[in-house]
Design an enzyme around this catalytic site. Structure first.
Site, PDB file in Angstrom:
ATOM      1  N   GLY A 176       0.790  -1.221   0.000  1.00 18.39           N
ATOM      2  CA  GLY A 176       0.000   0.000   0.000  1.00 18.39           C
ATOM      3  C   GLY A 176       0.818   1.265   0.000  1.00 18.39           C
ATOM      4  N   ASP A 284      -6.067   9.116   2.584  1.00 20.85           N
ATOM      5  CA  ASP A 284      -5.328  10.181   1.882  1.00 20.85           C
ATOM      6  C   ASP A 284      -6.144  10.840   0.781  1.00 20.85           C
ATOM      7  OD1 ASP A 284      -3.322   9.314   3.564  1.00 20.85           O
ATOM      8  OD2 ASP A 284      -2.314   8.124   2.036  1.00 20.85           O
ATOM      9  N   TRP A 381       0.376  -1.704   9.797  1.00 19.99           N
ATOM     10  CA  TRP A 381       1.610  -1.225  10.414  1.00 19.99           C
ATOM     11  C   TRP A 381       2.494  -0.608   9.352  1.00 19.99           C
ATOM     12  CZ3 TRP A 381       6.282  -4.410  12.504  1.00 19.99           C
ATOM     13  CH2 TRP A 381       7.045  -3.611  13.367  1.00 19.99           C
ATOM     14  N   ASP A 387       8.283   5.309   1.956  1.00 15.08           N
ATOM     15  CA  ASP A 387       7.879   6.231   0.890  1.00 15.08           C
ATOM     16  C   ASP A 387       7.988   7.691   1.317  1.00 15.08           C
ATOM     17  OD1 ASP A 387       5.698   6.232   2.588  1.00 15.08           O
ATOM     18  OD2 ASP A 387       4.295   5.370   1.143  1.00 15.08           O
ATOM     19  N   ASN A 416       3.033  -2.752   5.998  1.00 11.93           N
ATOM     20  CA  ASN A 416       3.176  -1.985   4.764  1.00 11.93           C
ATOM     21  C   ASN A 416       4.671  -1.832   4.502  1.00 11.93           C
ATOM     22  OD1 ASN A 416       2.555  -0.411   2.515  1.00 11.93           O
ATOM     23  ND2 ASN A 416       2.401   1.477   3.700  1.00 11.93           N
TER      24      ASN A 416
END
Length: 607
Positions: A176, A284, A381, A387, A416
């Protein structure tokens, strides 16, 4: 010569300014990792079994292979899962008896839960009793690990009994992150890794997949991409991993019949590829898509019109817009989480990232969210995701997970990871261990075992690289270089000096050895950081030499060596893209270079 000295001093002055700006103190919580390394007596199993009893004496010789004894239906479904075994059709092999089902599990006092099993090695051979198909698969993974453990290097297995089951129902990863999605081969490799380590969930939701995200979520996948997803689903089934496909429509969704039909059409196209569980991400986003009541109605309508009608589709998972306590509306009636709790289908799983976006898993944050959503949260998590710090590669232990939690508070945990899939396996190894056996999770020991699992051929070199590449530098901070002691130029002992020199020499050597690891995919991911790691080792050695030159009092030699050790603009640019040793080692270089310059200036001005 005069002009050269002036130019030199300008360069030194510029360096000092850069160095001072980069110096930072080390917070107390970043100085160590919870847990301790354990002597497993040659029996290495991940995740950690709930109960393992190794007999003091007795062993069987497995060098002649195994002879499978099982009902025909079990033989059928485990055949592909036993390719690590040498199976014999005659009486030469050791008996491997497999039986499963609720009745036989109950008789053997095996926990009546999905994935539970009992494995016994004794004079008769190997006996596996499992609650269900997953339990049989997990028992075989344990047997595979036993056979590859040091204890079996001579072709024997000790007599032992393992009784085991998972604590949490959902265990795995969510792809993700923002940035470059994983390649198809990386995804296949990760799915295999999940299965081998008894994780059961892979959630497909890379933000930069255009057919997952706005605006193309409405469109079907092109033929090539659709074919690859089908292959991922098939690989997931082989590994007893639930492939969950996620969609992220909230940025431009229209709350009308047309977009509802678009969602149904997309779900049906994914169902035709083999997807049997779905997730909707509303993270988001801004605008209309954040409407809590419409999000809830959408999921409930899809449950009625799609999930229930298909009959073989699992409950839809949902990621709220208020996915973290940092900005979630806490109101027990009007907050989004409370609206979910009051009206969302009770079987829907709700993602949660904790107190902040990247944070530890604690009872306090689960109490906050569970009270509102009226179900145990599914923990998303955000570790080892990078990123938000793409110049960093996270290779440290998976810690920050409370070991008192139960399935009454937590339905599961998915990690993640980084866009570097192979390099994320260290963290996934830990995530699976924790989710399987929460109370016994030992982060440091898990990391030590994971290093061997991921890089068996150059483990020590990999360990040296990994221990110095753990911290983010901002946000979710992590312990790094916890075995290395640095110092200032006016306060160190000969032993400290030699220890640090030995470590920098080991770094140089490890950077070279890392280039020889057989996992070429991992090597390709790590290569630019390995290059910078070797440079850091050389830089550190020169810095230590510079301390001694300064102490010897030869100013001309000091100036030459100092200039030689200043990072050029090009070197700084390369380092800024692939940072290593950010918590202790690079700061040591920066601080010492600055302190040496200041000490030299002070000495000259006092004359």
């Amino acid at each position: 010569m005069k002009n050269f000295i002036i130019s030199t001093l300008i360069v030194i002055s510029t360096f000092a300014t850069v160095a001072k700006a980069s110096v930072d103190s080390i917070p107390e919580q970043l100085k160590s990792v919870p847990g301790q390394k354990i002597d497993h007596k040659g029996v290495i199993i991940n995740p950690t079994p709930h109960s393992i009893e190794v007999k003091k004496s007795g062993s069987i010789n497995i060098s002649k292979g195994f002879r499978l004894v099982a009902p025909q239906d079990i033989y059928h479904h485990v055949n592909d899962e036993m390719n690590f075994l040498s199976l014999k059709n005659d009486t030469d092999g050791i008996r491997l008896k497999i039986q499963q089902g609720e009745t036989i599990a109950s008789k053997n006092k095996i926990k009546e839960t999905n994935g539970s099993y009992k494995l016994v090695v004794d004079g008769k051979g190997v006996d596996i009793t499992a609650f269900d198909n997953d339990g049989t698969f997990y028992a075989l993974q344990t047997l595979r690990q036993l056979i590859s453990s040091p204890v079996a290097k001579n072709g024997t297995l000790p007599f032992l009994t393992i009784t085991d089951y998972p604590d949490l129902g959902i265990r795995g990863t969510v792809e993700g992150f923002y940035g470059n999605p994983w390649s198809h081969q990386t995804r296949l490799s990760i799915i295999d890794f999940l299965g081998q380590n008894k994780m059961n969930t892979y959630i497909y939701g890379p933000k930069d997949d255009p057919y997952h995200n706005s605006p193309n979520w409405r469109l079907p996948y092109p033929e090539k991409e659709a074919s690859q997803i089908k292959e991922l689903i098939d690989e997931s089934r082989k590994n007893h991993v639930n492939f969950v496909w996620a969609i992220h429509p909230g940025q431009d969704i229209k709350w009308n019949q047309e977009d509802y039909d678009n969602l149904l059409r997309k779900f049906n196209s994914m169902y035709d590829l083999g997807v049997r569980q779905f997730a909707i991400f509303f993270d988001d986003i801004k605008g209309e898509g954040t409407d809590s009541y419409k999000q809830t109605k959408l999921l409930n309508d899809l449950t009625n019109d799609f999930v229930i009608t298909k009959d073989d589709v699992g409950p839809i998972m949902i990621c709220p817009t208020d996915y973290t306590q940092l900005w979630a509306n806490p109101d027990l009636e009007t907050g989004q989480l409370a609206i979910y709790g009051n009206s969302l289908n009770p079987k829907a799983e709700v993602f949660w990232t904790g107190a902040v976006v990247c944070s530890d898993l604690t009872p306090e944050t689960l109490e906050f969210v569970d009270e509102r959503i009226k179900r145990p949260a599914l923990y998303w998590w955000n570790f080892p995701v990078t990123d938000y710090v793409r110049e960093i590669v996270m290779q440290g232990p998976a810690y920050g997970l409370d070991t008192t939690l139960t399935s009454q508070q937590l339905s599961g945990i998915v990690s993640n990871p980084m866009e570097h899939g192979e390099a994320s396996k260290l963290a996934l190894y830990g995530t699976g261990d924790y989710a399987w056996n929460v109370a016994q999770y030992n982060p440091l020991d898990n990391w030590e075992r994971a290093l061997v699992e991921v890089v068996p051929d150059e483990t020590e070199a990999y360990r040296t690289f990994a221990i110095h590449n753990c911290d983010t530098g901002k946000g979710y901070r992590r312990a790094e270089s916890w075995e290395t002691e640095t110092f200032t130029i006016h306060n160190y002992t000969p032993e400290q000096f030699e220890n640090l020199r030995n470590e920098f020499e080991k770094i140089v050597s490890s950077a070279e050895r890392m280039k020889k690891i057989s996992n070429s995919s991992l090597l390709n991911e790590l290569e630019p950081w390995i290059v910078e790691f070797g440079k850091l080792g050389q830089r550190g050695l020169k810095t230590l030499e510079l301390i001694k030159i300064y102490e010897n009092g030869d100013d001309a030699e000091f100036l030459r060596a100092y200039i030689d050790n200043i990072m050029s603009p090009q070197e700084r640019a390369a380092y800024s893209k692939h940072k290593v040793g950010t918590l202790k080692l690079q700061p040591f270089y920066e601080i010492v270079m600055t302190d040496l310059l200041n000490a030299r200036d002070s000495k000259k001005s006092s004359k």
